[in-house]
Design an enzyme around this catalytic site. Structure first.
Site, PDB file in Angstrom:
ATOM      1  N   LEU A  38      11.450   0.183  -6.096  1.00 33.46           N
ATOM      2  CA  LEU A  38      11.796   0.909  -4.873  1.00 33.46           C
ATOM      3  C   LEU A  38      10.732   0.600  -3.826  1.00 33.46           C
ATOM      4  CD1 LEU A  38      12.950   4.603  -5.589  1.00 33.46           C
ATOM      5  CD2 LEU A  38      14.130   2.892  -4.222  1.00 33.46           C
ATOM      6  N   ASP A  39      11.153   0.313  -2.595  1.00 38.20           N
ATOM      7  CA  ASP A  39      10.194   0.074  -1.516  1.00 38.20           C
ATOM      8  C   ASP A  39       9.267   1.273  -1.354  1.00 38.20           C
ATOM      9  OD1 ASP A  39      11.236  -2.410  -0.935  1.00 38.20           O
ATOM     10  OD2 ASP A  39      12.533  -1.698   0.677  1.00 38.20           O
ATOM     11  N   PRO A  40       8.028   1.046  -0.917  1.00 38.34           N
ATOM     12  CA  PRO A  40       7.085   2.163  -0.732  1.00 38.34           C
ATOM     13  C   PRO A  40       7.624   3.281   0.149  1.00 38.34           C
ATOM     14  CG  PRO A  40       5.922   0.074  -0.582  1.00 38.34           C
ATOM     15  CD  PRO A  40       7.390  -0.261  -0.679  1.00 38.34           C
TER      16      PRO A  40
END
Length: 288
Positions: free
Chosen positions: A37-39
């Protein structure tokens, strides 16, 4: 300690940060996550612990992902989300919900997608984000992904930059930032991902997820692989498979896999059936 944990990743942490947190909390080095998951994104981030890390590939290969995404129009950034440098802004207030519905039809079934430059997709063994950071030009490789469903949930007619909220169900490897960027290109307004929440990853649901500060619920592997092909071993077969040996099983002689071998209620091995022989590829000792 072997099993899976359904975690709720907060925005601001990388997926690796979450793994490091779990390692420290559980005092174990064997921890891995399913699906980055992207930050800036939040939501379901399944984590495997102990021997269960060797089962990650089986879930990753079949797990569909579900997201709630907010996309804003009239803004283009270097990263295709609000974390990157703004490259262009324009008035997109002329857009209507009908305009959005028309372009969503482009995102059904198997599509070719260009990943963002600010991503971990590798070219010649080097992640794209490193090329971007170093100012090197590179052509991101197009990849085939599958969009099972994309629905307009809400149109927000804010001026001069309206936004939409979408529900998306898609395959592994799909970048929602890429979908946002492509929608903006089709509408000739530019667009960027404002917020992303993953609500499902395969059998892991948002409603069942654990907060990082809570006591973790460890899900036994057997609970997650009930729908996979399986065989039940006798005591004699179990002892042979436990030591890496193949065993004869009753099948129609077809070659297929992966197959999960059980002894009693426990997964003992995964492997392939070749003819009428089960050949283990991975052997486990859950509960030992």
């Amino acid at each position: 300690m072997d099993g899976f944990i359904n975690l709720l990743k907060p925005p601001g942490m990388t997926s690796h940060d979450v793994v490091a947190y779990v390692r420290k909390k559980l005092k174990t080095g064997k921890v891995g996550h399913l699906g980055t998951l992207d930050p800036a994104a939040a939501g379901v981030l399944p984590v495997a612990v102990g021997q269960a890390t060797r089962l990650i590939e089986y879930l990753e290969n079949v797990a569909m992902k579900e997201y709630l995404a907010e996309i804003v129009f009239g803004i283009t950034t270097a990263t295709w989300d609000m974390e990157g440098e703004i490259l262009e802004q324009k008035d997109a207030s002329f857009l209507t919900a009908g305009d959005i519905e028309k372009v969503l039809g482009h995102f059904h079934g198997e599509i070719e997608q260009t990943p963002p430059l600010a991503s971990a997709v590798k070219v010649s063994g080097k992640p794209l984000y490193r090329y971007q950071r170093q100012g090197e030009k590179v052509e991101p490789p197009k990849r085939k992904v599958f969009i099972d469903s994309i629905e307009l949930l809400e149109f927000l007619a804010d001026k001069p930059q309206p936004a939409v909220r979408l529900y998306i169900r898609c395959s592994r490897g799909t970048y929602i930032r890429s979908i946002a960027n492509e929608i903006g290109n089709l509408l000739k307004t530019g667009a960027t991902l404002k917020f992303l929440l993953r609500t499902r990853s395969g059998p892991f649901l948002l409603d069942d997820s654990n907060l990082l500060h809570e006591d973790f619920t460890l899900i036994p592997p057997e609970q997650l692989f009930q729908d996979f092909p399986k065989i039940n071993l006798t005591r004699e077969q179990y002892l042979r498979v436990k030591n890496g040996g193949g065993v004869k099983v009753e099948t129609k002689g077809e070659n297929f896999g992966p197959v999960f071998a059980y002894y009693g209620e426990k997964i003992i091995a995964t492997g392939m059936i070749c003819g009428q022989i089960f050949r283990p590829e991975k052997v486990f000792r859950f509960g030992e």
